[in-house]
Design a protein around this motif. Structure first.
Motif, PDB file in Angstrom:
ATOM      1  N   THR A  15       5.644  15.802   0.769  1.00 46.21           N
ATOM      2  CA  THR A  15       5.677  15.775   2.234  1.00 46.21           C
ATOM      3  C   THR A  15       5.628  14.357   2.786  1.00 46.21           C
ATOM      4  N   LEU A  16       5.011  13.428   2.051  1.00 47.29           N
ATOM      5  CA  LEU A  16       4.949  12.061   2.570  1.00 47.29           C
ATOM      6  C   LEU A  16       4.893  11.011   1.460  1.00 47.29           C
ATOM      7  N   ILE A  17       5.757  10.016   1.606  1.00 40.82           N
ATOM      8  CA  ILE A  17       5.650   8.797   0.800  1.00 40.82           C
ATOM      9  C   ILE A  17       5.720   7.655   1.792  1.00 40.82           C
ATOM     10  N   GLN A  18       4.684   6.863   1.850  1.00 38.03           N
ATOM     11  CA  GLN A  18       4.706   5.746   2.796  1.00 38.03           C
ATOM     12  C   GLN A  18       4.359   4.450   2.062  1.00 38.03           C
ATOM     13  N   VAL A  19       5.199   3.447   2.250  1.00 40.99           N
ATOM     14  CA  VAL A  19       4.943   2.153   1.616  1.00 40.99           C
ATOM     15  C   VAL A  19       4.870   1.091   2.706  1.00 40.99           C
ATOM     16  N   THR A  20       3.742   0.399   2.746  1.00 41.61           N
ATOM     17  CA  THR A  20       3.555  -0.669   3.722  1.00 41.61           C
ATOM     18  C   THR A  20       3.444  -1.995   2.993  1.00 41.61           C
ATOM     19  N   ASP A  55       0.838  -1.202   0.000  1.00 44.19           N
ATOM     20  CA  ASP A  55       0.000   0.000   0.000  1.00 44.19           C
ATOM     21  C   ASP A  55       0.865   1.241   0.000  1.00 44.19           C
ATOM     22  N   LEU A  56       0.547   2.127  -0.938  1.00 47.94           N
ATOM     23  CA  LEU A  56       1.313   3.359  -1.094  1.00 47.94           C
ATOM     24  C   LEU A  56       0.433   4.535  -0.681  1.00 47.94           C
ATOM     25  N   VAL A  57       0.946   5.343   0.232  1.00 48.78           N
ATOM     26  CA  VAL A  57       0.193   6.511   0.694  1.00 48.78           C
ATOM     27  C   VAL A  57       1.041   7.758   0.430  1.00 48.78           C
ATOM     28  N   LEU A  58       0.433   8.763  -0.167  1.00 45.34           N
ATOM     29  CA  LEU A  58       1.166   9.979  -0.525  1.00 45.34           C
ATOM     30  C   LEU A  58       0.475  11.210   0.021  1.00 45.34           C
ATOM     31  N   LYS A  59       1.297  12.236   0.307  1.00 44.02           N
ATOM     32  CA  LYS A  59       0.726  13.558   0.555  1.00 44.02           C
ATOM     33  C   LYS A  59       1.463  14.536  -0.339  1.00 44.02           C
ATOM     34  N   ASP A  60       0.710  15.433  -0.922  1.00 45.99           N
ATOM     35  CA  ASP A  60       1.286  16.470  -1.779  1.00 45.99           C
ATOM     36  C   ASP A  60       2.235  15.859  -2.814  1.00 45.99           C
ATOM     37  N   ASN A  83      -3.405  12.228  -0.636  1.00 41.68           N
ATOM     38  CA  ASN A  83      -4.124  13.229   0.180  1.00 41.68           C
ATOM     39  C   ASN A  83      -5.442  12.675   0.703  1.00 41.68           C
ATOM     40  N   GLY A  84      -5.406  11.473   1.206  1.00 46.03           N
ATOM     41  CA  GLY A  84      -6.591  10.879   1.820  1.00 46.03           C
ATOM     42  C   GLY A  84      -7.560  10.229   0.851  1.00 46.03           C
ATOM     43  N   LYS A  85      -7.276  10.336  -0.433  1.00 46.39           N
ATOM     44  CA  LYS A  85      -8.214   9.775  -1.411  1.00 46.39           C
ATOM     45  C   LYS A  85      -7.604   8.534  -2.060  1.00 46.39           C
ATOM     46  N   LYS A  86      -8.349   7.445  -2.030  1.00 45.84           N
ATOM     47  CA  LYS A  86      -7.825   6.215  -2.622  1.00 45.84           C
ATOM     48  C   LYS A  86      -7.974   6.283  -4.139  1.00 45.84           C
ATOM     49  N   LEU A  87      -6.867   6.365  -4.830  1.00 48.11           N
ATOM     50  CA  LEU A  87      -6.928   6.479  -6.292  1.00 48.11           C
ATOM     51  C   LEU A  87      -6.988   5.108  -6.959  1.00 48.11           C
TER      52      LEU A  87
END
Ligand code: ADP
Ligand code: MG
Length: 594
Positions: free
Chosen positions: A53-58, A44-49, A192-196
């Motif tokens: 500001t954030l790249i998170q890979v779980t 799972d990849l989560v991004l902000k901006d 930004n909180g939205k699952k693409l």
């Protein structure tokens, strides 16, 4: 005076980092690849901006031990070297333990990881390559890598980043390049909180649809081939769904996205004659080749590769795609058995069926085949039959010679009906075929014209030779095209100046329209010669075929329709007119029911 300084580690790391991670998408690629290398089945990849500001890979992969969790940020720290042999060479080359060190040099990174079988996990915080803290922590099995404020200490890089929309589109492209070929792994992307994207593990086709939308399912043909040299699996767009830009074109080798102009050209070449000008096919094709047959002396951070067997691969790929787009739809759908009985259902109350009308052949008959024409067609069918019996030839360097097996069987006599003076309806076991008479005839004529260059010429001698005149410029051009035209069955003599005399034409040309035919052909030729990729003969044949084809409104007899259908199905690319339009639509039984 001494002027040489040794760069401090932090600076050296930052410089090196720039090569691996030049923008957020670069970091995303490294983190996703690490997660896959760890054997994850869900990432799972989560991004902000847009990753700024954030790249998170779980991931739910193998995780890391306490000391590995620290070590992984050291330059040249890798667990993969001993496995380099099994991995696609360019994958590990140049990336030996550099990615995490690079990312940690230019961002604030938090790692939480728990190794398979371990009771407790570990959390490491590192900032600008300095370990800030490490402590035990409760966390799920696997690894979460959180990268904050990328380039926080490299203002030049940071200032070079483009607008969020642009950076995000780079990340999305990176995400597609990875997820398309690793369709057996589940992925998600949240921005930004939205699952693409939320892509569950599945087939490649499901993955393509997950990324590009459900309609893709109807728009693709499967491409499959297996030889000693290469295994090919993928999908290519039906010609009628070509696009005006080279957008969705993906080639993979051994699980990695590559750019390879020659192989891309091979795919596009399979579409020759099928696409309108300036249209490009979409494709998603994976190749598996022996890693030893790939030349790795190529810059490792690039997506370029070199193959030892360039030529053979090219030919195999082209022919695989060609077969896929020419063969699959009709070969499986068309069979000329007795049509099944469809339950049409009762007529609506009060419906009075109109009296059936019989149409006569009033006009000129385009199917009165001269003997040479019939000969050509028979020869085509004979050749098709012969080739059917030949096995796929072994692959050699002459793989260019691969014959595409013929796909259509000639129709036996099935009843035909003409609709609105422009469509021919005929029953098939898979439904009702609606054939566009003009496009079908264009395809037939085009194939005959193209092939008549090598084989017999079907020419009709005119009772009265016809004079044609052109402007000076056109006359010169016409003179250049005369040898080609002779190949198609025209007999033409230059009378000097701007006058030419035509004494024979290909069978089927209406002699009263010869001047018009040539004028249009010259116009088409001038248009096409602007585009380098169009071959002159293709353009000429397409132009002639279009003009010679029967037009809407022309009534056809039963015999003529049957002949047209049979001739069409004898063409390898029956489904498409030379200009890339559909010749046939099949109304399926379910649709008839409705
Ligand atoms: P490389 O991938 O070339 O080995 P990296 O700097 O990307 O270099 O990673 C260094 C090492 O950290 C890897 O070899 C691997 O052992 C470990 N590692 C990195 N990411 C993960 C992950 N998500 N799960 C498990 N181990 C990881
Ligand atoms: Mg890595």
């Amino acid at each position: 005076m001494d002027i040489i300084n040794i760069l401090p580690d932090s600076v050296a790391n930052q410089i090196a980092a720039g090569e691996v991670v030049d923008r957020p998408a670069g970091a995303v690629k490294e983190l996703l690849e690490n997660a896959m290398d760890a054997g994850a089945t869900q990432i799972d990849l989560v991004l902000k901006d847009a990753g700024r500001t954030l790249i998170q890979v779980t991931d739910n992969g193998c995780g890391m031990s306490d000391s590995d969790a620290r070590l992984c940020f050291e330059r040249h720290a890798t667990s993969k070297i001993q496995r380099a042999d099994d991995l696609f060479a360019i994958h590990t080359m140049g990336f030996r333990g550099e990615a995490l060190a690079s990312i940690a040099a230019i961002a604030q990174v938090e790692l939480r990881t728990r190794q398979t079988g371990a009771d407790i996990g570990t959390r490491v915080v590192i900032e600008g390559a300095q370990i800030v803290s490490q402590e035990p922590t409760a966390c799920p099995m696997g690894t979460t890598m959180t990268v904050k404020n990328l380039f926080f200490n490299v203002p030049a890089r940071r200032n070079f980043l483009k607008k969020d929309a642009v950076e995000l589109s780079h990340i999305e492209e990176t995400f597609r390049r990875i997820t398309l070929i690793h369709h057996d792994i589940g992925f998600s992307l949240t921005h930004n909180g939205k699952k693409l994207y939320d892509l569950s593990a599945g087939s490649m086709l499901q993955r393509i649809c997950g990324l590009f939308g459900q309609p893709m399912k109807e728009r693709l043909y499967a491409v499959e081939e297996e030889t000693d040299l290469v295994k090919i699996r993928g999908f290519a767009s039906r010609p009628e769904y070509s696009r005006k830009t080279r957008g969705e074109q993906y080639l993979f080798v051994n699980g990695r996205f590559i750019k390879h102009p020659a192989l891309s050209a091979a795919v596009e070449k399979a579409y020759t004659d099928l696409l309108p000008d300036h249209s490009y096919p979409s494709y998603f094709i994976g190749l598996q080749v022996d890693p030893a047959r790939i030349d790795v002396n190529i810059h490792p951070t690039k997506t370029e590769v070199k193959f030892v067997d360039d030529h053979a691969l090219f030919a195999i790929l082209r022919s695989a795609v060609k077969r896929a787009i020419g063969q699959f739809s009709l070969a499986t759908e068309l069979s000329f058995d007795t049509p099944e009985e469809f339950n049409i259902g009762p007529a609506p109350a009060g419906y009075v069926p109109p009296e059936p009308k019989i149409s006569y052949n009033t006009g000129y008959n385009p199917f009165k085949a001269t003997s040479s024409q019939t000969h050509l067609r028979m020869e085509g069918l004979e050749r098709a039959k012969r080739e059917e019996r030949i096995e796929q030839p072994r692959l050699t360097d002459e793989a260019e010679e691969i014959v595409d097996t013929p796909t259509m069987q000639a129709a036996q006599t099935a009843a035909c009906m003409q609709l609105q003076g422009r469509y021919i309806a005929t029953p098939l076991s898979s439904g009702l075929a609606l054939i566009d008479q003009q496009r079908a005839h264009e395809r037939i004529l085009y194939d005959r014209l193209i092939s008549s260059q090598q084989s017999a010429i079907s020419s009709q001698t005119l009772l009265f030779p016809v004079q044609c005149r052109f402007s000076a410029a056109d006359a010169e051009l016409f003179g250049e095209l005369m040898p080609d035209l002779k190949g198609y069955g025209f007999v033409i003599d230059a009378m000097g100046g701007c006058t030419f005399v035509v004494s024979a034409t290909p069978a089927g040309v209406n002699e009263s329209t010869i001047q018009e035919l040539f004028d249009q052909m010259l116009t088409d030729h001038k248009g096409a010669s602007m585009q380098k990729h169009v071959q002159r003969s293709q353009c000429l044949c397409a132009s002639l075929a279009r003009q010679m084809a029967i037009k809407p409104g022309q009534q056809l007899t039963q015999e003529e329709m049957q002949q047209l259908v049979a001739d069409l199905f004898a063409c390898p690319m029956a489904e498409m007119s030379p200009s890339g339009k559909r010749t046939i639509t099949i109304v399926k039984p379910e649709e008839l029911l409705k």
